[in-house]
Scaffold this active site. Sequence first.
Site: not given
Length: 239
Positions: A11-13, A16
Amino acid sequence: MRLCDFSILTFDTYGTLIDWETGIWDALQPLCARLADPPTREAALATFAQVESACQAATPDLLYADLLAATHRMLIRNWGGEPDEAESIRFGQSVGDWPAFADAAESLAYLKRHHRLITLTNCDRASYRGSSARLGDPWNAILTAEEIGSYEPSRANFEFLLARVAADFGGDPGSILHVAQSLFHDHVPAKAIGLTTAWIDRRAGRGGGATASPQEAVEPDFRFKSMAELVAQHRAERA
């Protein structure tokens, strides 16, 4: 192709899972309050996107908190404000105050029951602690720009991700689904290195915002408007 086909979700944080646009805008309010002609939210975020990405390209080894402070100084100059070093430093330290999206923590808690979860983030470790706590500390691994020495969209960040997945989890590129909002920071380099991607289109097709526009076209493999929508499809696959 199904979401359940992947054993590892990366994941990108910011953008997102963490609502960085609200966080950035809120943290800019002390500056905006003292400008004679303050920008609108959308104009401020668009300028932030340009300045931040330029700073990341020019100073890839700068800690994110320091890079945000440098970005703030440039925004002051762009908007004709008076320098305020303490204010710039506070802006750089604001990451932990940025709110999570309402669906983020619950979605990650559900997905953690079925997948290993890794975040690849442009943040530094100290700044990221508050964000991770807001998300329920769901991660099997946190990979930061601080340890990599460069910022996304650098290919080096995704090569580092693949190396860590192989070394720590025995995974290969085919085992990974990269989940992210930013086409610029994430989808273009992730697809270039051979990863499958899921776009969390938080802006519902609207361009702009705090993310720079990609320099080339990219087609994510999945597209959802929210993490809740991704989880709904995941549940349907398992039904």
